[in-house]
Motif scaffolding. Structure first.
Motif, mmCIF file in Angstrom:
data_model
loop_
_atom_site.group_PDB
_atom_site.id
_atom_site.type_symbol
_atom_site.label_atom_id
_atom_site.label_comp_id
_atom_site.label_asym_id
_atom_site.label_seq_id
_atom_site.Cartn_x
_atom_site.Cartn_y
_atom_site.Cartn_z
ATOM 1 N N MET A 277 100.597 -67.372 43.631
ATOM 2 C CA MET A 277 99.497 -67.045 43.152
ATOM 3 C C MET A 277 100.088 -65.024 42.160
ATOM 4 O O MET A 277 99.502 -65.459 40.834
ATOM 5 N N LYS A 278 101.036 -64.739 43.039
ATOM 6 C CA LYS A 278 101.646 -63.982 42.711
ATOM 7 C C LYS A 278 102.417 -63.720 40.773
ATOM 8 O O LYS A 278 102.145 -63.535 39.873
ATOM 9 N N MET A 279 103.391 -65.551 41.090
ATOM 10 C CA MET A 279 103.651 -65.529 39.777
ATOM 11 C C MET A 279 102.847 -66.818 38.814
ATOM 12 O O MET A 279 103.159 -65.945 37.324
ATOM 13 N N ILE A 280 101.504 -67.053 39.306
ATOM 14 C CA ILE A 280 100.951 -66.967 38.335
ATOM 15 C C ILE A 280 100.605 -66.191 37.940
ATOM 16 O O ILE A 280 99.624 -66.590 36.491
ATOM 17 N N LEU A 281 99.866 -65.570 38.492
ATOM 18 C CA LEU A 281 98.708 -64.381 37.689
ATOM 19 C C LEU A 281 99.822 -63.465 36.643
ATOM 20 O O LEU A 281 99.679 -63.579 35.493
ATOM 21 N N ARG A 282 101.449 -63.627 36.917
ATOM 22 C CA ARG A 282 102.486 -62.324 35.867
ATOM 23 C C ARG A 282 102.033 -63.160 34.892
ATOM 24 O O ARG A 282 102.671 -63.071 33.696
ATOM 25 N N ASN A 283 102.154 -64.935 35.258
ATOM 26 C CA ASN A 283 102.746 -65.341 34.107
ATOM 27 C C ASN A 283 101.213 -65.070 32.601
ATOM 28 O O ASN A 283 101.829 -65.312 31.802
ATOM 29 N N ALA A 284 99.884 -65.501 33.724
ATOM 30 C CA ALA A 284 99.040 -65.676 32.745
ATOM 31 C C ALA A 284 99.069 -64.415 31.997
ATOM 32 O O ALA A 284 98.712 -64.585 30.768
ATOM 33 N N LEU A 285 99.624 -63.267 32.893
ATOM 34 C CA LEU A 285 99.049 -61.660 32.053
ATOM 35 C C LEU A 285 100.143 -61.753 30.440
ATOM 36 O O LEU A 285 100.440 -61.122 29.781
ATOM 37 N N SER A 286 101.451 -62.464 31.031
ATOM 38 C CA SER A 286 102.235 -62.531 30.209
ATOM 39 C C SER A 286 101.911 -62.923 28.709
ATOM 40 O O SER A 286 102.347 -62.738 27.670
ATOM 41 N N MET A 287 100.921 -64.393 28.966
ATOM 42 C CA MET A 287 100.332 -64.776 27.725
ATOM 43 C C MET A 287 99.103 -64.219 27.655
ATOM 44 O O MET A 287 98.496 -65.015 27.263
ATOM 45 N N LYS A 288 98.744 -63.646 28.039
ATOM 46 C CA LYS A 288 97.007 -63.513 28.419
ATOM 47 C C LYS A 288 96.392 -63.979 28.102
ATOM 48 O O LYS A 288 94.880 -64.202 26.937
ATOM 49 N N VAL A 289 96.493 -65.173 28.980
ATOM 50 C CA VAL A 289 95.347 -66.185 28.964
ATOM 51 C C VAL A 289 94.155 -65.269 30.387
ATOM 52 O O VAL A 289 93.949 -64.953 30.880
ATOM 53 N N VAL A 290 93.053 -65.957 29.512
ATOM 54 C CA VAL A 290 92.172 -65.757 29.800
ATOM 55 C C VAL A 290 90.249 -66.693 30.295
ATOM 56 O O VAL A 290 90.511 -66.868 28.764
ATOM 57 N N ASN A 291 90.648 -66.719 30.921
ATOM 58 C CA ASN A 291 89.172 -68.068 31.069
ATOM 59 C C ASN A 291 87.864 -67.538 31.000
ATOM 60 O O ASN A 291 87.305 -66.989 33.038
ATOM 61 N N ASP A 292 87.373 -67.188 30.068
ATOM 62 C CA ASP A 292 85.789 -66.073 30.555
ATOM 63 C C ASP A 292 84.891 -67.870 30.575
ATOM 64 O O ASP A 292 83.771 -68.026 31.219
ATOM 65 N N GLU A 293 85.276 -69.092 30.434
ATOM 66 C CA GLU A 293 84.503 -70.324 31.073
ATOM 67 C C GLU A 293 83.588 -70.681 32.467
ATOM 68 O O GLU A 293 83.147 -71.231 32.694
ATOM 69 N N GLN A 294 84.969 -70.056 33.219
ATOM 70 C CA GLN A 294 84.588 -70.146 34.961
ATOM 71 C C GLN A 294 82.952 -70.318 35.281
ATOM 72 O O GLN A 294 82.407 -70.836 36.253
ATOM 73 N N CYS A 295 82.052 -68.693 34.701
ATOM 74 C CA CYS A 295 80.949 -67.932 34.745
ATOM 75 C C CYS A 295 80.332 -69.607 34.807
ATOM 76 O O CYS A 295 79.091 -69.474 35.447
ATOM 77 N N LYS A 296 80.041 -70.506 33.113
ATOM 78 C CA LYS A 296 79.400 -70.934 33.210
ATOM 79 C C LYS A 296 79.258 -72.668 34.259
ATOM 80 O O LYS A 296 78.286 -72.872 34.215
ATOM 81 N N HIS A 297 80.392 -72.899 34.760
ATOM 82 C CA HIS A 297 80.898 -73.999 35.187
ATOM 83 C C HIS A 297 80.498 -74.035 36.126
ATOM 84 O O HIS A 297 80.391 -74.915 37.039
ATOM 85 N N THR A 298 80.225 -72.600 37.098
ATOM 86 C CA THR A 298 79.868 -72.766 39.116
ATOM 87 C C THR A 298 78.575 -71.749 38.692
ATOM 88 O O THR A 298 78.265 -71.497 40.281
ATOM 89 N N ALA A 299 77.409 -71.649 37.487
ATOM 90 C CA ALA A 299 76.597 -70.836 37.884
ATOM 91 C C ALA A 299 75.747 -72.198 38.431
ATOM 92 O O ALA A 299 75.187 -73.335 38.032
#
Length: 170
Positions: free
Chosen positions: A148-170
């Motif tokens: 998880m730490k490695m994935i988050l570090r990579n996501a932050l470096s690429m500035k990847v944010v997924n705002d669609e998650q709440c729409k799919h789980t609601a």
């Protein structure tokens, strides 16, 4: 520059405006730091390895849309005495429910602590919030946390944010 001014500069980073408590930065007796996050505007402040691991875990929980560290303080009554409590985290879920989290080491939970947590839980129930105490037993295995730490570090470096998650789980 002397040693004390260096600590003052570092301490100013640890004392975020949104934090309700003003705690000392790390010493040789405790561990504290900041965790990067995509679920808040500021990094998460932690006071133990368990808190840092939970902050990381919350990043990957798709139903959590916002995480705050030391978000607010509430008062509760214990033997007719007014006490203050500041939780470690507040979690806002996609359905807008709020969970307040206290992180404790399992060996630190005794009868007195359980009683205090019960009183705090009742105070949060009046506000419509769920209160939970999490321990190291609620964490995923060390290898999963490392991934998880490695994935988050990579996501932050690429500035990847997924705002669609709440729409799919609601």
């Amino acid at each position: 520059m002397n040693e004390h001014s260096n600590h003052s500069n570092i301490d100013s980073v640890y004392n975020k405006e949104s934090m309700r408590r003003r705690l000392e930065r790390f010493s040789r007796f405790n561990i504290s730091g900041l965790c990067p996050t995509l679920k808040d505007t500021q990094p998460h402040f932690f006071e133990s390895f368990n808190e840092s691991h939970f902050a990381l875990m919350f990043e990957f929980e798709q139903t959590i849309k916002s995480v705050r560290t030391q978000p607010f303080s509430i008062s509760y009554t214990d033997d007719k005495k007014k006490r203050m409590y500041t939780p470690d985290f507040s979690l806002i879920y996609c359905g807008s429910s709020v969970r307040v989290v206290e992180v404790k080491h399992s060996k630190a939970i005794d009868a007195k602590t359980k009683r205090t947590h019960f009183l705090i839980e009742k105070a949060f129930e009046k506000l419509g919030f769920e209160f939970v105490v999490l321990t190291e037993n609620d964490l995923p295995p060390r290898r999963a946390l490392s991934n998880m730490k490695m994935i988050l570090r990579n996501a932050l470096s690429m500035k990847v944010v997924n705002d669609e998650q709440c729409k799919h789980t609601a």
